[in-house]
Design an enzyme around this catalytic site. Structure first.
Site, mmCIF file in Angstrom:
data_model
loop_
_atom_site.group_PDB
_atom_site.id
_atom_site.type_symbol
_atom_site.label_atom_id
_atom_site.label_comp_id
_atom_site.label_asym_id
_atom_site.label_seq_id
_atom_site.Cartn_x
_atom_site.Cartn_y
_atom_site.Cartn_z
ATOM 1 N N ASP A 139 49.509 16.029 70.822
ATOM 2 C CA ASP A 139 50.293 15.112 71.667
ATOM 3 C C ASP A 139 49.535 13.731 71.653
ATOM 4 O OD1 ASP A 139 52.319 15.260 73.936
ATOM 5 O OD2 ASP A 139 50.678 13.637 74.212
ATOM 6 N N GLU A 143 56.352 12.389 71.560
ATOM 7 C CA GLU A 143 55.276 12.211 70.751
ATOM 8 C C GLU A 143 54.203 13.225 70.582
ATOM 9 O OE1 GLU A 143 55.137 12.440 73.709
ATOM 10 O OE2 GLU A 143 53.574 11.903 74.900
HETATM 11 N N1 LIG Z 1 58.501 4.258 70.346
HETATM 12 C C1 LIG Z 1 58.932 5.721 70.736
HETATM 13 N N2 LIG Z 1 58.454 5.976 71.861
HETATM 14 C C2 LIG Z 1 58.837 7.298 72.049
HETATM 15 C C3 LIG Z 1 59.619 8.131 71.334
HETATM 16 N N3 LIG Z 1 59.812 9.264 71.834
HETATM 17 C C4 LIG Z 1 59.166 9.345 73.293
HETATM 18 N N4 LIG Z 1 58.586 8.253 73.306
HETATM 19 C C5 LIG Z 1 57.957 7.610 74.460
HETATM 20 O O1 LIG Z 1 56.701 8.504 74.377
HETATM 21 C C6 LIG Z 1 55.966 8.355 75.791
HETATM 22 C C7 LIG Z 1 55.552 9.289 76.339
HETATM 23 O O2 LIG Z 1 54.843 9.147 77.513
HETATM 24 P P1 LIG Z 1 54.309 10.121 78.483
HETATM 25 O O3 LIG Z 1 54.747 11.590 78.620
HETATM 26 O O4 LIG Z 1 53.847 9.513 79.810
HETATM 27 O O5 LIG Z 1 52.827 10.476 77.706
HETATM 28 P P2 LIG Z 1 51.699 9.698 77.446
HETATM 29 O O6 LIG Z 1 51.913 8.143 77.954
HETATM 30 O O7 LIG Z 1 51.404 9.765 76.165
HETATM 31 O O8 LIG Z 1 50.554 10.117 78.203
HETATM 32 P P3 LIG Z 1 49.596 11.422 77.847
HETATM 33 O O9 LIG Z 1 50.361 12.172 77.029
HETATM 34 O O10 LIG Z 1 48.992 11.892 79.133
HETATM 35 O O11 LIG Z 1 48.484 10.880 77.116
HETATM 36 C C8 LIG Z 1 57.417 7.799 76.783
HETATM 37 O O12 LIG Z 1 57.126 6.101 76.993
HETATM 38 C C9 LIG Z 1 58.523 7.898 75.681
HETATM 39 O O13 LIG Z 1 59.439 6.734 75.943
HETATM 40 C C10 LIG Z 1 60.211 7.482 70.125
HETATM 41 O O14 LIG Z 1 60.696 8.005 69.259
HETATM 42 N N5 LIG Z 1 59.554 6.311 69.799
#
Ligand SMILES: Nc1nc2c(ncn2[C@@H]2O[C@H](COP(=O)(O)OP(=O)(O)OP(=O)(O)O)[C@@H](O)[C@H]2O)c(=O)[nH]1
Length: 383
Positions: free
Chosen positions: A260, A303
């Site tokens: 992740d 992600e």
């Molecule tokens: N650019 C982009 N962003 C994505 C995609 N899928 C998910 N996200 C973003 O990934 C982010 C995940 O955020 P969180 O679940 O808060 O996790 P994080 O900020 O990585 O925090 P931690 O995992 O705790 O380190 C969110 O802002 C989603 O909008 C994608 O296909 N493209």
């Protein structure tokens, strides 16, 4: 000849109308282009019979031969791409030979136009040879493609090649019995009949090949994550279940790593969504480069990525994590302008893991631990 040209033109217009242009694959585009070139060739040939002066006749006839020959090269490429034997950037011996033949024939035809036996012998000889090469490309063994359309193209090209060679021999060595293209010679009557049938069959075969390509694309889209090109969650899970069952049956070691990206929300917020997408693509590329061919990587969620490491114990799995981490740090700094880190949970297949869900749950718990412990690290799941 005029009726055949009209048929050809109707086909050249109908094919791209049915298939479209933008959304079709590179092979189908070659097929459409081949049909267009053939129609152009025949148009020039018909026009050349209408002009009386030598130079326009020479120019139009030469253009006609060049276009017909180029059409066969393009068709050859379409078939190679459809059967999975060529790449869009192919520079194979066959392709070079075909283009050389086209170039030499067009040049030789234009220069030696005043000698009827030479030009008819040369043009028909080269076209016949190219038709045979197309037939051979269609006959090449290609698992995953339907034999029907390949057989139709191969048969029609072989028949046309025979007639074309025959015409070439008549023109070159028995000129008095075959004095011009539209002469009422049996070969021309046979050619007129066969050409119409071949045209119809070839068009049907091309549409079959195109349908097969479209089906293949749909199947691929259904299992692939559009952004990263990795397997999507459903496809990854299906394949992972098979690999897990194999590992259990043959008592092979197996590791599952859940990855992740850290603070990904911040990446999006600070650098924009497009850069976030690039980051995801970079992770996918790193996985692709670092994993062995038997391993299985997929995009599990936004992600989050899952990797199944076949025949792998904990030690090598942890080494892979270190390699991946280092590459990602280096590459992300260069490509994105900031360092990308990830947390990971690693679960090694144990006695109590009955299903993939069991293994996933342990990897997920370990990932949670990695996040809690400060991120940018891998945690090995308790057995
Ligand atoms: N650019 C982009 N962003 C994505 C995609 N899928 C998910 N996200 C973003 O990934 C982010 C995940 O955020 P969180 O679940 O808060 O996790 P994080 O900020 O990585 O925090 P931690 O995992 O705790 O380190 C969110 O802002 C989603 O909008 C994608 O296909 N493209």
């Amino acid at each position: 000849m005029v009726a055949f040209s009209v048929n050809l033109f109707a086909g050249a217009i109908a094919l791209p109308t049915i298939m479209g242009w933008r959304r079709i694959g590179i092979a189908a585009r070659h097929a459409v282009l081949a049909t267009g070139l053939q129609a152009l060739g025949w148009l020039c040939l018909v026009l050349s019979t209408l002009v009386r002066n030598e130079w326009p006749d020479r120019l139009l006839s030469t253009l006609a031969m060049g276009a017909m020959s180029a059409s066969l090269v393009t068709l050859w490429r379409a078939i190679r791409l459809w059967t999975g034997h060529g790449r869009p950037d192919e520079r194979s011996l066959g392709l070079i030979a075909l283009w050389l033949l086209t170039g030499l024939m067009t040049l030789g035809y234009g220069i030696g136009f005043t000698s009827y036996p030479w030009r008819v012998g040369l043009a028909n000889g080269v076209l016949g040879l190219q038709m045979l090469m197309v037939a051979m490309a269609a006959l090449t063994h290609s698992p995953g493609t339907h034999r029907g359309w390949r057989a139709v193209i191969a048969a029609s090209m072989a028949i046309m090649a025979t007639i074309t060679f025959w015409r070439g021999i008549l023109g070159a060595f028995f000129t008095e019995s075959y004095p011009f293209l539209t002469a009422p010679h049996p070969i021309n009557q046979l050619s007129a009949l066969v050409s119409s049938v071949v045209l119809l069959l070839n068009s049907m075969a091309l549409l079959m090949a195109y349908r097969e390509e479209a089906e293949r694309q749909l199947r691929e889209q259904a299992i692939t994550d559009g952004l990263t090109g990795l397997l999507n969650r459903r496809a990854w899970t299906e394949r992972a279940e098979v690999l897990l069952a194999d590992a259990r049956r043959y008592q092979q070691p197996l590791g599952l790593m859940m990855i992740d990206i850290d603070h990904f929300k911040r990446v999006n917020d600070e650098h924009g969504h497009a850069r976030g997408d690039q980051a995801l693509q970079l992770v996918a590329r790193m996985l692709h480069e670092q994993l062995r061919s038997g391993d299985l990587a997929g995009r599990y969620g936004g992600e989050e990525f899952c990797v199944l490491l076949t025949h792998t114990r904990e030690g090598p799995a942890l080494s892979l994590d270190q390699r991946l981490r280092q590459c990602l740090r280096l590459e992300s700094e260069q490509a994105l302008g900031f360092v990308l880190e990830y947390s990971a949970g690693l679960a090694a297949l144990g006695e109590n893991d009955r299903t993939l869900d069991d293994l996933l749950r342990r990897a997920d718990d370990a990932l949670y631990e990695a996040k809690r412990a400060g991120r940018a690290q891998v945690v090995l799941a308790a057995r």
